[in-house]
Write a protein that holds these residues in place. Structure first.
Motif, PDB file in Angstrom:
ATOM      1  N   SER A  22      43.369  10.542  25.208  1.00 26.14           N
ATOM      2  CA  SER A  22      44.365  11.497  25.697  1.00 26.14           C
ATOM      3  C   SER A  22      45.148  12.043  24.517  1.00 26.14           C
ATOM      4  N   ASP A  23      45.148  13.362  24.365  1.00 26.39           N
ATOM      5  CA  ASP A  23      45.816  14.011  23.227  1.00 26.39           C
ATOM      6  C   ASP A  23      45.345  13.396  21.898  1.00 26.39           C
ATOM      7  N   ASP A  24      44.033  13.196  21.810  1.00 23.33           N
ATOM      8  CA  ASP A  24      43.389  12.658  20.598  1.00 23.33           C
ATOM      9  C   ASP A  24      43.751  11.209  20.314  1.00 23.33           C
ATOM     10  N   ASN A  25      44.440  10.564  21.266  1.00 26.32           N
ATOM     11  CA  ASN A  25      44.801   9.165  21.078  1.00 26.32           C
ATOM     12  C   ASN A  25      44.054   8.309  22.098  1.00 26.32           C
ATOM     13  N   PRO A  26      43.526   7.163  21.643  1.00 27.43           N
ATOM     14  CA  PRO A  26      42.803   6.286  22.565  1.00 27.43           C
ATOM     15  C   PRO A  26      43.757   5.299  23.239  1.00 27.43           C
ATOM     16  N   TYR A  27      43.453   5.000  24.512  1.00 27.72           N
ATOM     17  CA  TYR A  27      44.269   4.046  25.267  1.00 27.72           C
ATOM     18  C   TYR A  27      43.349   3.101  26.022  1.00 27.72           C
ATOM     19  N   CYS A  28      43.759   1.865  26.062  1.00 28.35           N
ATOM     20  CA  CYS A  28      43.044   0.946  26.930  1.00 28.35           C
ATOM     21  C   CYS A  28      43.330   1.329  28.381  1.00 28.35           C
ATOM     22  N   ILE A  29      42.489   0.868  29.274  1.00 29.00           N
ATOM     23  CA  ILE A  29      42.621   1.291  30.674  1.00 29.00           C
ATOM     24  C   ILE A  29      43.963   0.896  31.277  1.00 29.00           C
ATOM     25  N   PRO A  30      44.441  -0.340  31.123  1.00 26.80           N
ATOM     26  CA  PRO A  30      45.749  -0.687  31.708  1.00 26.80           C
ATOM     27  C   PRO A  30      46.884   0.177  31.165  1.00 26.80           C
ATOM     28  N   CYS A  31      46.881   0.436  29.840  1.00 25.36           N
ATOM     29  CA  CYS A  31      47.951   1.259  29.265  1.00 25.36           C
ATOM     30  C   CYS A  31      47.858   2.703  29.745  1.00 25.36           C
ATOM     31  N   TYR A  32      46.618   3.219  29.853  1.00 23.17           N
ATOM     32  CA  TYR A  32      46.469   4.596  30.312  1.00 23.17           C
ATOM     33  C   TYR A  32      46.998   4.754  31.729  1.00 23.17           C
ATOM     34  N   ASP A  33      46.647   3.804  32.589  1.00 29.78           N
ATOM     35  CA  ASP A  33      47.113   3.893  33.975  1.00 29.78           C
ATOM     36  C   ASP A  33      48.628   3.802  34.066  1.00 29.78           C
ATOM     37  N   SER A  34      49.219   2.903  33.281  1.00 32.61           N
ATOM     38  CA  SER A  34      50.671   2.727  33.357  1.00 32.61           C
ATOM     39  C   SER A  34      51.420   3.915  32.772  1.00 32.61           C
ATOM     40  N   LEU A  35      50.810   4.578  31.786  1.00 31.94           N
ATOM     41  CA  LEU A  35      51.499   5.684  31.120  1.00 31.94           C
ATOM     42  C   LEU A  35      51.277   7.033  31.810  1.00 31.94           C
ATOM     43  N   PHE A  36      50.070   7.251  32.329  1.00 33.37           N
ATOM     44  CA  PHE A  36      49.725   8.606  32.774  1.00 33.37           C
ATOM     45  C   PHE A  36      49.408   8.732  34.260  1.00 33.37           C
ATOM     46  N   SER A  37      49.177   7.648  34.958  1.00 33.63           N
ATOM     47  CA  SER A  37      48.820   7.763  36.380  1.00 33.63           C
ATOM     48  C   SER A  37      50.048   8.100  37.225  1.00 33.63           C
ATOM     49  N   ASN A  38      49.787   8.816  38.325  1.00 39.79           N
ATOM     50  CA  ASN A  38      50.849   9.146  39.276  1.00 39.79           C
ATOM     51  C   ASN A  38      51.039   8.011  40.280  1.00 39.79           C
ATOM     52  N   THR A  39      52.195   7.992  40.891  1.00 36.74           N
ATOM     53  CA  THR A  39      52.502   6.976  41.900  1.00 36.74           C
ATOM     54  C   THR A  39      52.234   7.544  43.286  1.00 36.74           C
ATOM     55  N   CYS A  40      51.545   6.798  44.085  1.00 35.76           N
ATOM     56  CA  CYS A  40      51.226   7.227  45.450  1.00 35.76           C
ATOM     57  C   CYS A  40      52.514   7.338  46.264  1.00 35.76           C
ATOM     58  N   ASP A  41      52.691   8.482  46.925  1.00 37.97           N
ATOM     59  CA  ASP A  41      53.907   8.710  47.712  1.00 37.97           C
ATOM     60  C   ASP A  41      53.959   7.818  48.946  1.00 37.97           C
ATOM     61  N   GLU A  45      52.264   2.608  44.865  1.00 38.72           N
ATOM     62  CA  GLU A  45      51.513   1.996  43.777  1.00 38.72           C
ATOM     63  C   GLU A  45      50.855   3.075  42.929  1.00 38.72           C
ATOM     64  N   LEU A  46      50.485   2.682  41.681  1.00 38.13           N
ATOM     65  CA  LEU A  46      49.843   3.637  40.788  1.00 38.13           C
ATOM     66  C   LEU A  46      48.474   4.033  41.317  1.00 38.13           C
ATOM     67  N   ILE A  47      48.143   5.292  41.061  1.00 38.81           N
ATOM     68  CA  ILE A  47      46.820   5.785  41.427  1.00 38.81           C
ATOM     69  C   ILE A  47      45.957   5.689  40.174  1.00 38.81           C
ATOM     70  N   GLY A  48      45.085   4.690  40.139  1.00 41.44           N
ATOM     71  CA  GLY A  48      44.301   4.414  38.939  1.00 41.44           C
ATOM     72  C   GLY A  48      43.400   5.561  38.548  1.00 41.44           C
ATOM     73  N   HIS A  49      42.950   5.496  37.280  1.00 50.09           N
ATOM     74  CA  HIS A  49      42.142   6.575  36.729  1.00 50.09           C
ATOM     75  C   HIS A  49      40.815   6.739  37.469  1.00 50.09           C
ATOM     76  N   ASP A  50      40.331   5.653  38.065  1.00 52.39           N
ATOM     77  CA  ASP A  50      39.037   5.707  38.729  1.00 52.39           C
ATOM     78  C   ASP A  50      39.164   5.928  40.235  1.00 52.39           C
ATOM     79  N   ALA A  51      40.388   6.192  40.748  1.00 49.32           N
ATOM     80  CA  ALA A  51      40.607   6.433  42.181  1.00 49.32           C
ATOM     81  C   ALA A  51      40.639   7.936  42.453  1.00 49.32           C
ATOM     82  N   ARG A  52      40.190   8.309  43.646  1.00 48.80           N
ATOM     83  CA  ARG A  52      40.284   9.707  44.041  1.00 48.80           C
ATOM     84  C   ARG A  52      41.740  10.010  44.408  1.00 48.80           C
ATOM     85  N   GLU A  53      42.290  10.998  43.746  1.00 45.74           N
ATOM     86  CA  GLU A  53      43.705  11.316  43.944  1.00 45.74           C
ATOM     87  C   GLU A  53      43.841  12.634  44.695  1.00 45.74           C
ATOM     88  N   LEU A  54      44.712  12.637  45.704  1.00 48.01           N
ATOM     89  CA  LEU A  54      45.012  13.851  46.465  1.00 48.01           C
ATOM     90  C   LEU A  54      46.486  14.171  46.295  1.00 48.01           C
TER      91      LEU A  54
END
Length: 279
Positions: A22-41, A45-54
């Motif tokens: 992301s932005d030329d920087n590498p992230y492990c999966i847990p850090c990426y999810d915690s930093l960039f994932s949206n929270t389900c309304d 809970e966080l919407i993981g990178h591998d989940a279908r998000e609406l």
């Protein structure tokens, strides 16, 4: 010595691990999810990178959390509506908020053509004439109690009929001898001039304008030979089968008015007292 390849956030090595750039920087999966994932309304809970998000109106959901507030049906691939921030499938929305057609008792679906009148709702195809049973649509109609008629059917069924042409009177018209007439049908028996809005009289139950009645039936003034109708408050004098308009009743010799005065007949003439004494 090999170059380090670490997560940009936790600094742990990414060798042999999955990561996301992301932005030329590498992230492990847990850090990426915690930093960039949206929270389900819905579940928060966080919407993981591998989940279908609406998402809808800046709100994000897991696919399995995007459900109807009433029946819990998944809305992932279904049409839906938002009501006071609650998501509703079309069926639940219609059952709760849409009107029902008073003719077929079925829901009037949002976006469909409908007609509303006196607090009731119809599908466009259900709003029909009570007589011919044809859809009224956007045409004019006339209500009668709980029934509705297209204009031609109402006129045929209820409207009074003109005494002359026998056709229906939709509106207006005149009444003569307790019978309805179209204005254009109520005319002088002689000259056919329309009589609506003007003075008229009748003979043998037939209407006449004053001019024709005077010409055809009124007695003639002995002096001016014009008809004596008596209409409009006009007064006249009668003497021995002869009649005069009041202004015409004058001495045949000196032309003085004889109204209210003594007079003397002299053959076809009438004379004042003075002219008669001078004979």
């Amino acid at each position: 010595m090999a170059d380090r390849f670490d997560c940009d956030n936790c600094k742990e090595s990414l060798y042999g691990r999955k990561y996301i750039q992301s932005d030329d920087n590498p992230y492990c999966i847990p850090c990426y999810d915690s930093l960039f994932s949206n929270t389900c309304d819905e579940c928060k809970e966080l919407i993981g990178h591998d989940a279908r998000e609406l998402f809808y109106e800046d709100r994000h959901y897991h696919e399995h959390c995007f459900r109807c507030f009433r029946c819990d049906r998944s809305l992932a691939d279904e049409p839906f509506t938002s009501q006071d921030d609650a998501l509703l499938c079309n069926d639940c929305y219609c059952n709760e908020f849409s009107s029902k057609c008073v003719a077929c008792d079925k829901i009037v679906m949002p976006g469909t053509r409908k007609l509303e009148y006196a607090g009731s709702t119809w599908h466009e195809g259900c709003f029909i004439c009570h007589s011919c049973e044809q859809p009224i649509g956007s045409k004019s109609f006339i209500p009668d109690k709980d029934e509705h008629y297209c204009v031609p059917c109402y006129e045929d069924k209820f409207a009074p009929r003109c005494s002359r042409c026998k056709k229906a009177l939709a509106k207006g018209g005149v009444t003569y001898r307790d019978e309805p007439w179209h204005k254009e049908c109520f005319v002088c028996t002689s000259c056919k001039t329309q009589l609506a809005g003007q003075h008229f009289t009748s003979r043998d139950e037939n209407p006449y304008c004053l001019k024709c009645f005077g010409s055809l039936y009124a007695k003639k003034c002995e002096a001016c030979s014009k008809p004596i109708t008596g209409f409009g408050g006009g007064k006249y004098i009668s003497f021995e089968e002869r009649q005069w308009h009041q202004p015409c009743f004058t001495c045949s010799q000196c032309s003085i008015s004889l109204v209210g005065a003594g007079f003397f007949p002299d053959a076809d003439r009438i004379l004042c007292r003075e002219c008669h004494s001078n004979l």
